[in-house]
Design an enzyme around this catalytic site. Structure first.
Site, short mmCIF file in Angstrom:
data_model
loop_
_atom_site.label_atom_id
_atom_site.label_comp_id
_atom_site.label_asym_id
_atom_site.label_seq_id
_atom_site.Cartn_x
_atom_site.Cartn_y
_atom_site.Cartn_z
N HIS A 135 -22.44 0.41 -0.98
CA HIS A 135 -21.27 1.01 -1.64
C HIS A 135 -20.18 -0.04 -1.80
O HIS A 135 -19.72 -0.62 -0.82
CB HIS A 135 -20.76 2.21 -0.83
N ALA A 136 -19.78 -0.26 -3.04
CA ALA A 136 -18.95 -1.42 -3.38
C ALA A 136 -17.63 -1.50 -2.62
O ALA A 136 -17.23 -2.57 -2.18
CB ALA A 136 -18.67 -1.40 -4.89
N GLU A 138 -16.74 -0.58 0.27
CA GLU A 138 -16.80 -0.68 1.73
C GLU A 138 -16.86 -2.15 2.16
O GLU A 138 -17.88 -2.63 2.66
CB GLU A 138 -17.97 0.16 2.25
N ARG A 193 -17.46 2.73 -6.08
CA ARG A 193 -18.49 2.92 -5.08
C ARG A 193 -19.90 2.62 -5.59
O ARG A 193 -20.73 2.03 -4.90
CB ARG A 193 -18.43 4.39 -4.62
N ASN A 210 -27.17 4.74 -2.67
CA ASN A 210 -27.70 5.33 -1.46
C ASN A 210 -28.14 6.78 -1.67
O ASN A 210 -28.29 7.55 -0.72
CB ASN A 210 -26.68 5.25 -0.32
N ARG A 211 -28.36 7.15 -2.95
CA ARG A 211 -28.95 8.46 -3.28
C ARG A 211 -30.10 8.25 -4.27
O ARG A 211 -30.62 9.19 -4.83
CB ARG A 211 -27.91 9.38 -3.96
N HIS A 263 -22.30 0.53 6.42
CA HIS A 263 -21.40 1.28 5.56
C HIS A 263 -20.04 1.41 6.24
O HIS A 263 -19.85 0.97 7.36
CB HIS A 263 -21.96 2.68 5.31
N ALA A 264 -19.12 2.09 5.57
CA ALA A 264 -17.83 2.45 6.16
C ALA A 264 -17.32 3.65 5.37
O ALA A 264 -17.65 3.80 4.18
CB ALA A 264 -16.83 1.29 6.03
N TYR A 315 -23.60 14.41 7.47
CA TYR A 315 -23.91 15.54 6.61
C TYR A 315 -25.27 15.30 5.97
O TYR A 315 -25.80 14.19 6.03
CB TYR A 315 -22.86 15.79 5.52
N GLU A 337 -21.79 3.43 10.24
CA GLU A 337 -20.54 3.68 9.54
C GLU A 337 -19.48 2.98 10.38
O GLU A 337 -19.14 3.44 11.46
CB GLU A 337 -20.25 5.19 9.46
#
Length: 376
Positions: A135-136, A138, A193, A210-211, A263-264, A315, A337
């Site tokens: 994710h960009a 992060e 992102r 990430n999906r 990630h973050a 989640y 994270e």
């Protein structure tokens, strides 16, 4: 009212009694705050002037002391160009321990670089895969990947644990997975992102990398709408970045024993499954590795990480790289994270790079050493 949801990742995960972090355009606060009061929704303003906070991070870049690479500063955020120069430099300077290669090209044609780190002590060695920056926005992710490499090179001679790790294993490290998105977060939109692929019908850019993996693709926790932050893409592995890494991991699946993705933000250590509430077959080994890693991390500065299966700890989300890696035979798959829990959100100040990376390093070493001991 257009708000940018920072946490949780999707509106579907907003539930009563939970905290949500949102970024609000400057002119929207006037209408939002009275509404929140009227609805009895408690709120706190965490960052009152976001623009100022952004400029504090990326301002003074051009005239910043960009000394020779031997004096590379690991306590600031680096642009894609700086990170690539740094990789070239290491590849030249530490050819006994580092081999740099590309696994493919991004949507915009950038090379997808990976560093292979480790002693060439024997022909066949187990390996650990580490990626950062799926994710960009992060930025602390790529900062950690660079930190990990620095620590390995600097402590290899003096730290017996590091020596053991680099002798017995290879590390494949991808400092910036989503190169196009990361570059875009430096040049155009700090909070971008997704990837940067184009969608003709909706004129929206990007897919959530990430999906986009072929594991319960586009099920719960992913969106079918191209303009959403959690858009799963037109089909699994539609993104060249995901396809290239998946191909590499498939090819080396017998060798790679651990998959770590950074990630973050949330301060969590997650393991499969992400797409369903179920217990993985090797739960005991993975759970004890996570427990020990989180304790090691906390020993540095007292920062507490929650740990557990991603679905129940964070989640449910489908199509994630971690689930995919696990499903493809990599027994230890984790997603970190990193800091923080929302006070700075994606704008973690540069002063916190060092403590964040120092504590995370302890967790990663812990997981790696756990890997070398047989767990049944």
């Amino acid at each position: 009212l257009q708000v940018d949801l920072w946490q949780p990742g999707s509106p579907l995960h907003i539930i009563e009694g939970a905290v949500a972090d949102v970024r609000v355009p400057q002119n929207a606060t006037r209408s939002l705050l009275p509404f929140l009061q009227q609805e009895n929704i408690q709120y706190t303003v965490l960052i009152s002037d976001l623009q100022q906070a952004i400029e504090n991070q990326t301002g003074g870049r051009s005239h910043r002391n960009r000394r020779s690479l031997s004096g590379y500063n690991y306590e600031v955020y680096h642009s894609l160009e700086e990170i690539e120069d740094w990789m070239y430099y290491l590849n030249r300077t530490y050819s006994d321990l580092i081999h740099m290669f590309s696994v493919g090209k991004s949507y915009e044609g950038r090379p997808l670089y990976v560093l292979k780190l480790g002693k060439r002590s024997r022909p066949y060695k187990k390996a650990v895969w580490i990626d950062c920056g799926i994710h960009a926005r992060e930025w602390i992710g790529p900062a950690f990947c660079q930190w990990f490499v620095k620590e390995a090179l600097q402590t290899y001679q003096t730290d017996p644990d590091m020596r053991k790790m680099l002798t017995q294993l290879y590390f494949y490290i991808m400092p910036v997975f989503n190169v196009d998105g990361y570059h875009f977060s430096w040049t155009h939109d700090r909070f971008w992102r997704k990837t940067r692929s184009k969608n003709m019908r909706f004129h929206c850019h990007g897919v959530d990398a990430n999906r986009n993996w072929k594991v319960k693709w586009c099920d719960e926790g992913a969106s079918l709408h191209p303009c959403d932050d959690t858009y799963c893409g037109p089909f699994p592995e539609s993104e060249p970045e995901v396809k290239a890494v998946a191909h590499f991991l498939r090819k080396h699946r017998k060798q790679i024993k651990a998959y770590l993705s950074f990630h973050a933000y949330a301060q969590m250590l997650l393991y499969p499954y992400s797409y369903k509430y179920a217990t993985i077959p090797n739960f005991n080994c993975v759970e004890s590795a996570a427990y020990n890693a989180v304790n090691a991390l906390q020993s540095a500065y007292g920062v507490r990480y929650r740990y557990g299966p991603a679905s129940s700890t964070l989640y449910v989300s489908s199509g994630s790289s971690m689930d995919w890696a696990y499903k493809n035979g990599i027994p230890y798959a984790f997603a970190f994270e990193l800091r923080d829990t929302g006070h700075f959100g994606f704008l973690l100040p540069e002063t916190l790079i060092k403590p964040t990376c120092t504590e995370t390093m302890l967790a990663v070493k812990n997981i790696t050493l756990h890997l070398l001991k047989k767990c049944h």
